[in-house]
Design a protein around this motif. Structure first.
Motif, PDB file in Angstrom:
ATOM      1  N   CYS A  27       0.837  -1.203   0.000  1.00 44.72           N
ATOM      2  CA  CYS A  27       0.000   0.000   0.000  1.00 44.72           C
ATOM      3  C   CYS A  27       0.872   1.253   0.000  1.00 44.72           C
ATOM      4  O   CYS A  27       0.616   2.202  -0.758  1.00 44.72           O
ATOM      5  CB  CYS A  27      -0.924   0.003   1.218  1.00 44.72           C
ATOM      6  SG  CYS A  27      -2.346  -1.105   1.107  1.00 44.72           S
ATOM      7  N   ALA A  31       1.216   3.899  -3.139  1.00 47.60           N
ATOM      8  CA  ALA A  31       0.895   5.302  -2.868  1.00 47.60           C
ATOM      9  C   ALA A  31       2.078   6.209  -3.208  1.00 47.60           C
ATOM     10  O   ALA A  31       1.896   7.307  -3.740  1.00 47.60           O
ATOM     11  CB  ALA A  31       0.497   5.476  -1.406  1.00 47.60           C
ATOM     12  N   GLY A  34       2.186   7.339  -6.763  1.00 49.11           N
ATOM     13  CA  GLY A  34       1.100   8.150  -7.272  1.00 49.11           C
ATOM     14  C   GLY A  34      -0.183   7.418  -7.585  1.00 49.11           C
ATOM     15  O   GLY A  34      -1.040   7.945  -8.297  1.00 49.11           O
ATOM     16  N   ILE A  35      -0.343   6.200  -7.071  1.00 47.92           N
ATOM     17  CA  ILE A  35      -1.551   5.417  -7.334  1.00 47.92           C
ATOM     18  C   ILE A  35      -2.496   5.523  -6.141  1.00 47.92           C
ATOM     19  O   ILE A  35      -2.085   5.352  -4.991  1.00 47.92           O
ATOM     20  CB  ILE A  35      -1.199   3.953  -7.620  1.00 47.92           C
ATOM     21  CG1 ILE A  35      -0.411   3.861  -8.935  1.00 47.92           C
ATOM     22  CG2 ILE A  35      -2.452   3.086  -7.676  1.00 47.92           C
ATOM     23  CD1 ILE A  35       0.050   2.479  -9.280  1.00 47.92           C
ATOM     24  N   LYS A  36      -3.752   5.807  -6.414  1.00 51.84           N
ATOM     25  CA  LYS A  36      -4.769   5.866  -5.371  1.00 51.84           C
ATOM     26  C   LYS A  36      -5.156   4.434  -5.014  1.00 51.84           C
ATOM     27  O   LYS A  36      -5.831   3.743  -5.777  1.00 51.84           O
ATOM     28  CB  LYS A  36      -5.987   6.639  -5.860  1.00 51.84           C
ATOM     29  CG  LYS A  36      -7.040   6.878  -4.779  1.00 51.84           C
ATOM     30  CD  LYS A  36      -8.225   7.670  -5.333  1.00 51.84           C
ATOM     31  CE  LYS A  36      -9.272   7.900  -4.240  1.00 51.84           C
ATOM     32  NZ  LYS A  36     -10.466   8.596  -4.781  1.00 51.84           N
ATOM     33  N   VAL A  37      -4.694   3.987  -3.862  1.00 51.30           N
ATOM     34  CA  VAL A  37      -4.798   2.578  -3.498  1.00 51.30           C
ATOM     35  C   VAL A  37      -5.567   2.421  -2.192  1.00 51.30           C
ATOM     36  O   VAL A  37      -5.456   3.259  -1.286  1.00 51.30           O
ATOM     37  CB  VAL A  37      -3.391   1.936  -3.387  1.00 51.30           C
ATOM     38  CG1 VAL A  37      -2.546   2.634  -2.349  1.00 51.30           C
ATOM     39  CG2 VAL A  37      -3.479   0.452  -3.113  1.00 51.30           C
ATOM     40  N   ALA A  38      -6.333   1.339  -2.096  1.00 51.06           N
ATOM     41  CA  ALA A  38      -7.080   1.022  -0.882  1.00 51.06           C
ATOM     42  C   ALA A  38      -6.758  -0.402  -0.447  1.00 51.06           C
ATOM     43  O   ALA A  38      -6.630  -1.297  -1.277  1.00 51.06           O
ATOM     44  CB  ALA A  38      -8.578   1.151  -1.121  1.00 51.06           C
ATOM     45  N   ALA A  69      -1.482   3.587   2.993  1.00 52.11           N
ATOM     46  CA  ALA A  69      -1.936   3.984   1.659  1.00 52.11           C
ATOM     47  C   ALA A  69      -2.265   5.466   1.566  1.00 52.11           C
ATOM     48  O   ALA A  69      -2.528   5.971   0.468  1.00 52.11           O
ATOM     49  CB  ALA A  69      -3.164   3.164   1.263  1.00 52.11           C
ATOM     50  N   ALA A  71      -4.966   6.672   2.839  1.00 51.71           N
ATOM     51  CA  ALA A  71      -6.415   6.659   2.625  1.00 51.71           C
ATOM     52  C   ALA A  71      -7.132   6.757   3.963  1.00 51.71           C
ATOM     53  O   ALA A  71      -6.614   6.299   4.992  1.00 51.71           O
ATOM     54  CB  ALA A  71      -6.832   5.381   1.902  1.00 51.71           C
ATOM     55  N   ARG A 128     -13.950   3.386  -6.524  1.00 49.72           N
ATOM     56  CA  ARG A 128     -13.466   4.680  -6.044  1.00 49.72           C
ATOM     57  C   ARG A 128     -11.950   4.788  -5.993  1.00 49.72           C
ATOM     58  O   ARG A 128     -11.401   5.874  -5.779  1.00 49.72           O
ATOM     59  CB  ARG A 128     -14.039   4.957  -4.649  1.00 49.72           C
ATOM     60  CG  ARG A 128     -15.550   5.131  -4.638  1.00 49.72           C
ATOM     61  CD  ARG A 128     -16.090   5.498  -3.273  1.00 49.72           C
ATOM     62  NE  ARG A 128     -16.158   4.372  -2.347  1.00 49.72           N
ATOM     63  CZ  ARG A 128     -15.502   4.286  -1.215  1.00 49.72           C
ATOM     64  NH1 ARG A 128     -14.645   5.228  -0.852  1.00 49.72           N
ATOM     65  NH2 ARG A 128     -15.649   3.226  -0.410  1.00 49.72           N
ATOM     66  N   TYR A 129     -11.254   3.669  -6.132  1.00 47.70           N
ATOM     67  CA  TYR A 129      -9.790   3.657  -6.065  1.00 47.70           C
ATOM     68  C   TYR A 129      -9.215   3.060  -7.350  1.00 47.70           C
ATOM     69  O   TYR A 129      -9.854   2.248  -8.015  1.00 47.70           O
ATOM     70  CB  TYR A 129      -9.315   2.851  -4.854  1.00 47.70           C
ATOM     71  CG  TYR A 129      -9.504   3.580  -3.533  1.00 47.70           C
ATOM     72  CD1 TYR A 129      -8.462   4.321  -2.976  1.00 47.70           C
ATOM     73  CD2 TYR A 129     -10.720   3.541  -2.862  1.00 47.70           C
ATOM     74  CE1 TYR A 129      -8.625   4.988  -1.769  1.00 47.70           C
ATOM     75  CE2 TYR A 129     -10.896   4.208  -1.656  1.00 47.70           C
ATOM     76  CZ  TYR A 129      -9.842   4.929  -1.121  1.00 47.70           C
ATOM     77  OH  TYR A 129     -10.009   5.609   0.063  1.00 47.70           O
ATOM     78  N   ASP A 130      -7.972   3.433  -7.651  1.00 53.07           N
ATOM     79  CA  ASP A 130      -7.310   2.903  -8.840  1.00 53.07           C
ATOM     80  C   ASP A 130      -6.991   1.421  -8.683  1.00 53.07           C
ATOM     81  O   ASP A 130      -7.111   0.644  -9.635  1.00 53.07           O
ATOM     82  CB  ASP A 130      -6.002   3.666  -9.102  1.00 53.07           C
ATOM     83  CG  ASP A 130      -6.218   5.141  -9.368  1.00 53.07           C
ATOM     84  OD1 ASP A 130      -7.304   5.502  -9.856  1.00 53.07           O
ATOM     85  OD2 ASP A 130      -5.311   5.936  -9.064  1.00 53.07           O
TER      86      ASP A 130
END
Length: 493
Positions: A27, A31, A34-38, A69, A71, A128-130
């Motif tokens: 995670c 992150a 630059g990746i939106k990760v959950a 992450a 998040a 909602r996440y990449d």
């Protein structure tokens, strides 16, 4: 119906193989790039939990992974949390709220409604996440549970996820465990397994390489990397196997003994104490170790009345009472705080039902209510700010009929008398100023020479440093791009 989503599942050869930390490391690594990760875990079986900002409850490991992450932690990241109350019954937390119990006999066939909620939560995150990085539970090779599985290969099949299996080489037999994991999966599940990560390695990697080569040849799957043994990590464990994983403090001058209850909960409360320079924390069931410690902690419990009876059966109540009589520090947190009371009332059968005599070290009484209290309280003690969280059924109040009630003082949301303190607040010791002020008080009362180390990093800073170290280790061992390639390649690559 299978859904193709952009994600990856980290499974393990066993419980405590390190998949929680590998997922947290991944995670942070995603992150950083630059990746939106959950993070996600369909079902967590753990008594270590956390309260989110909206008042919902999730597993502590998923909360940590969300922090890694960058998040906001939320219920969708751990839609099903099972909190063991006995060897045959778990209390269900569904989408952050209490939702009945699950009996041992229902584990294989009685979870269809939980699976539905978990799959919906995953799809919500995926929208909602990449990328969603999922953590499995136990081992995917538990074929006796495969029919109702929605956290390992059941999740992978439903969401079209590639799977990486993590194995703990420090336990021994990791190559056989990996080979056996693949061998026990049916062909449709085997398609999802894309590689191996060896975890907790120490030694000469050259000696291991022939074994890795054989594993790759026999399984047709690559060893993606070998993650080294990392010292000084105690990051929010979810598994009882991981309790007491701290390193011994060098030149410790203040020793904390925490009672290891059979149904211990939120043992992570002790992590911040263990991180403080000069403080050593150990879990114990020994009366002599309680006598020798500067501070004894009764931590949280998922079964207060049962664990109180266990405490008495081992004579630990006598050791604790002797400490209190001698003015030696004792602290109770949540369930441990309830045990310090004069009496515990459970009219609704939340635990065992009825009434139990407490240890009587605080002039309080506990009343279990039907409603579970979840919150993120704040307060002060000796001028120091405290931020915490609470998860409990029992309400602790001062009992004016008890001897010593006039001498009781406020302590966070609870009370203290002499060198005995009690609170229902979890996570309070992560507040640096409060932790150091409390330990200074303990040292003064116990005769320890301990004082706070000037310039020592705060606990949140240490957690961030450990997450970065984890991500660095995973990056060095595996690399970001190979993991991203697995995500983008999906199952058919």
């Amino acid at each position: 119906m299978t859904t193709q989503t952009r994600g990856l599942l980290f499974a393990g050869t066993t419980s405590d193989a390190g998949k929680s930390l590998v997922t947290a490391a991944a995670c942070r690594l995603f992150a950083r790039n630059g990746i939106k990760v959950a993070p996600f875990k369909s079902q967590n079986m753990s008594n270590n939990s956390m309260v989110c900002a909206d008042g919902s409850e999730i597993g502590r490991a998923q909360w940590l992974q969300a922090v890694a992450a960058g998040a906001e932690p939320e219920t969708a990241m751990n839609p099903v949390l099972l909190k063991p109350g006995s060897d045959r019954r778990s209390h269900i937390v569904l989408l952050g709220q209490p939702a009945g119990t699950l009996e041992a006999g229902e584990f294989a066939t009685g979870r269809a409604h939980l699976a539905k909620a978990a799959f919906e939560a995953y799809r919500d995150l995926a929208s909602r996440y990449d990328v969603v990085l999922a953590e499995g539970a136990g081992s995917p090779a538990e074929v006796n549970l495969r029919g109702g599985d929605y956290v390992n290969m059941g999740l992978a099949r439903e969401m079209g996820l590639p799977v990486v299996v993590v194995g703990d080489i420090d336990r021994g037999g990791v190559l056989a465990a990996m080979f056996g994991t693949l061998g026990l999966l049916d062909p449709a599940d085997q398609v999802h397994l894309k590689g191996w990560i060896v975890n907790k390695f120490r030694g000469d990697l050259a000696l291991l390489r022939p074994g890795l080569t054989t594993l790759e040849e026999r399984t047709g799957r690559p060893v993606l990397g070998v993650v080294p043994w990392l010292t000084d990590l105690w990051l929010d464990s979810e598994d009882a196997l991981a309790i007491a994983g701290w390193q011994h403090a060098v030149d410790a001058t203040l020793r904390v003994a925490a009672i290891r209850f059979p149904r211990i909960s939120n043992a992570t409360d002790l992590d911040a104490l263990a991180a403080e320079p000069g403080v050593e924390v150990a879990f114990t069931t020994s009366a002599s170790e309680l006598a020798d410690a500067d501070l004894v902690v009764l931590p949280g419990s998922r079964a207060t009345m049962s664990d109180l009876a266990w405490l008495r059966s081992r004579g630990l109540d006598t050791a604790i009472a002797k400490r209190a009589a001698e003015g030696k520090p004792v602290l109770g947190i949540c369930g441990g705080n309830q045990m310090l009371a004069a009496a515990i009332h459970d009219p609704h059968g939340i635990e065992a039902g009825g009434r139990a005599e407490g240890l009587g070290l605080l002039p309080t009484r506990v009343d279990f209510g039907v409603e579970k209290l979840l919150g993120r309280p704040t307060g002060t003690w000796r001028g120091e700010h405290v931020a915490a969280y609470e998860i409990h059924h029992g309400l602790t109040t001062l009992d004016p009929q008890q001897a010593g009630a006039d001498d009781a003082e406020a302590f966070l949301d609870g009370f203290s008398r002499g060198a005995v303190w009690g609170t229902t607040w979890h996570g309070a010791f992560e507040s640096d100023g409060f932790r150091r002020a409390f330990l200074t008080e303990v040292a003064s009362r116990s005769g320890s020479p301990w004082t706070p180390e000037p310039g020592a990093p705060g606990y949140a800073d240490r957690r961030e440093d450990m997450l970065d170290r984890l991500a660095d280790a995973l990056d060095d061992a595996v690399g970001f791009q190979p993991l991203l390639d697995l995500v983008d390649g999906g199952v058919q690559a």
